[in-house]
Scaffold this active site. Structure first.
Site, PDB file in Angstrom:
ATOM      1  CB  SER A  10      -0.932   0.001   1.186  1.00  7.66           C
ATOM      2  OG  SER A  10      -1.521   1.412   1.548  1.00  7.66           O
ATOM      3  CG  HIS A  35      -3.666  -1.378  -1.782  1.00  7.61           C
ATOM      4  ND1 HIS A  35      -4.841  -2.404  -2.033  1.00  7.61           N
ATOM      5  CD2 HIS A  35      -4.107  -0.816  -1.004  1.00  7.61           C
ATOM      6  CE1 HIS A  35      -5.919  -2.054  -1.319  1.00  7.61           C
ATOM      7  NE2 HIS A  35      -5.431  -1.181  -0.686  1.00  7.61           N
ATOM      8  CG  ASP A  37      -4.811   2.654   0.604  1.00  6.88           C
ATOM      9  OD1 ASP A  37      -5.984   1.645   0.586  1.00  6.88           O
ATOM     10  OD2 ASP A  37      -3.669   1.984   0.941  1.00  6.88           O
ATOM     11  CG  MET A  39      -8.073   7.102   1.975  1.00  4.61           C
ATOM     12  SD  MET A  39      -7.388   7.226   3.624  1.00  4.61           S
ATOM     13  CE  MET A  39      -6.595   5.638   3.840  1.00  4.61           C
ATOM     14  CG  HIS A  68      -9.166   0.036  -0.943  1.00  5.31           C
ATOM     15  ND1 HIS A  68      -8.395  -0.109   0.284  1.00  5.31           N
ATOM     16  CD2 HIS A  68     -10.322  -0.136  -0.537  1.00  5.31           C
ATOM     17  CE1 HIS A  68      -9.493  -0.270   1.298  1.00  5.31           C
ATOM     18  NE2 HIS A  68     -10.618  -0.362   0.651  1.00  5.31           N
ATOM     19  CG  MET A  70     -11.308   3.171   1.529  1.00  7.49           C
ATOM     20  SD  MET A  70      -9.557   3.380   2.594  1.00  7.49           S
ATOM     21  CE  MET A  70      -8.402   3.545   1.241  1.00  7.49           C
ATOM     22  CG  MET A 139     -11.613  -2.715   4.761  1.00  6.91           C
ATOM     23  SD  MET A 139     -10.171  -2.413   4.063  1.00  6.91           S
ATOM     24  CE  MET A 139      -9.284  -1.308   5.331  1.00  6.91           C
ATOM     25  CG  ASP A 177      -6.274  -2.871   2.907  1.00  7.83           C
ATOM     26  OD1 ASP A 177      -5.097  -2.713   3.368  1.00  7.83           O
ATOM     27  OD2 ASP A 177      -6.696  -2.050   2.237  1.00  7.83           O
TER      28      ASP A 177
HETATM   29  C1  DX5 Z   1      -6.363   1.595   5.294  1.00  6.64           C
HETATM   30  C2  DX5 Z   1      -5.993   1.163   3.808  1.00  6.64           C
HETATM   31  C3  DX5 Z   1      -4.748   0.281   3.976  1.00  6.64           C
HETATM   32  C4  DX5 Z   1      -3.665   0.629   4.752  1.00  6.64           C
HETATM   33  C5  DX5 Z   1      -2.907  -0.500   5.319  1.00  6.64           C
HETATM   34  O1  DX5 Z   1      -7.610   2.415   5.135  1.00  6.64           O
HETATM   35  O2  DX5 Z   1      -6.901   0.746   3.337  1.00  6.64           O
HETATM   36  O3  DX5 Z   1      -4.546  -0.222   2.572  1.00  6.64           O
HETATM   37  O4  DX5 Z   1      -2.699   1.445   3.961  1.00  6.64           O
HETATM   38  O5  DX5 Z   1      -1.827  -0.058   5.902  1.00  6.64           O
HETATM   39  P1  DX5 Z   1      -1.223  -0.750   7.143  1.00  6.64           P
HETATM   40  O6  DX5 Z   1      -0.479  -2.163   6.493  1.00  6.64           O
HETATM   41  O7  DX5 Z   1      -0.201   0.006   7.847  1.00  6.64           O
HETATM   42  O8  DX5 Z   1      -2.189  -1.434   8.129  1.00  6.64           O
HETATM   43 ZN    ZN Z   2      -6.326  -0.154   1.156  1.00  5.49          ZN
END
Ligand code: DX5
Ligand code: ZN
Length: 222
Positions: A10, A35, A37, A39, A68, A70, A139, A177
């Site tokens: 990630s 990956h 993320d 947000m 991903h 979010m 998750m 994840d």
């Molecule tokens: C959380 C993200 C993850 C995050 C995981 O909201 O979707 O992808 O980066 O991070 P670690 O591996 O540090 O828990």
């Molecule tokens: Zn993620």
């Protein structure tokens, strides 16, 4: 059916000021997936990056872009992320009003389709969609931040999903994840996980080739 073990680092825990170099380093270290993320500050508290950044980096690497989202009502943006070069687009069941229609739209755009489930969302939320999914993301933390601790009941959810997956769509990958480390990898794989996302437990432990191998070894894939 054999599904190779995959690690999807990630970028949330990478150096955002050097994303192009980070991608090159991952590829050189033998990783196949990365990956992203995304947000939006509404579905989750943070804001990270969007389709323009992903699009700007698409030409820099051959890594598989695992995106991903979010994001509240991701149906509004799936075409943008497809155009930006996502290979797989994963939307949250909790954020998507018409989940079947949104998944069909992602497939129609020629992209792999994933659905993510928050910790409190039952596996049953994807029961009827499973035959048309490429990936389900469990998750194992509440989304929004890197570096949180793995929620133990996630293992039961993975087992429950794996049984359903084996029956309804054996080619669908199970991704996990949040809080994944080489220490819990064996248990996650035994429960049925095919693909682990790792942010902090990956990027804080260079060199990337050795860290990747630590996950592979723990998964019994090396
Ligand atoms: C959380 C993200 C993850 C995050 C995981 O909201 O979707 O992808 O980066 O991070 P670690 O591996 O540090 O828990
Ligand atoms: Zn993620």
């Amino acid at each position: 059916m054999t599904r190779p073990f995959l690690l999807s680092p990630s970028l949330l825990s990478s150096d955002y000021g050097r994303l192009a170099e980070e991608l090159a380093a991952l590829e050189a270290a033998g990783l196949k997936w990365v990956h992203w993320d995304v947000m939006d500050g509404a579905f989750v508290p943070n804001i990270t990056l969007g389709a323009p950044i992903i699009g700007a980096l698409r030409g820099r690497t051959r890594l598989f872009f695992d995106v991903h989202l979010m994001v509240e009502e991701p149906a509004r943006y799936v075409a943008d992320f497809a155009r930006a070069g996502a290979d797989l687009i994963c939307v949250h069941a909790e954020a998507t009003r018409h989940l079947e229609r949104t998944c069909a739209a992602v497939a129609e755009l020629g992209k792999q389709v994933g659905v993510a489930l928050n910790p409190a969302t039952p596996v049953d939320a994807v029961r009827y969609l499973l035959p048309q999914l490429d990936l389900v993301l469990i998750m194992s933390v509440n989304p929004g931040f890197g570096g949180q601790s793995f929620i133990p009941f996630s293992l039961d959810k993975i087992r429950e999903l794996a049984a359903l997956r084996d029956r309804l769509n054996p080619r669908c990958l199970i991704q996990v994840d949040g809080g994944c480390t080489p220490e819990n990898t064996a248990a996650l794989v035994a429960a049925g996980a095919d693909c682990l996302v790792s942010g902090s437990a990956f990027f804080k432990f260079p060199p990337y080739k050795e860290r990747h191998e630590a996950f592979l070894r723990a998964a019994g894939a090396l």
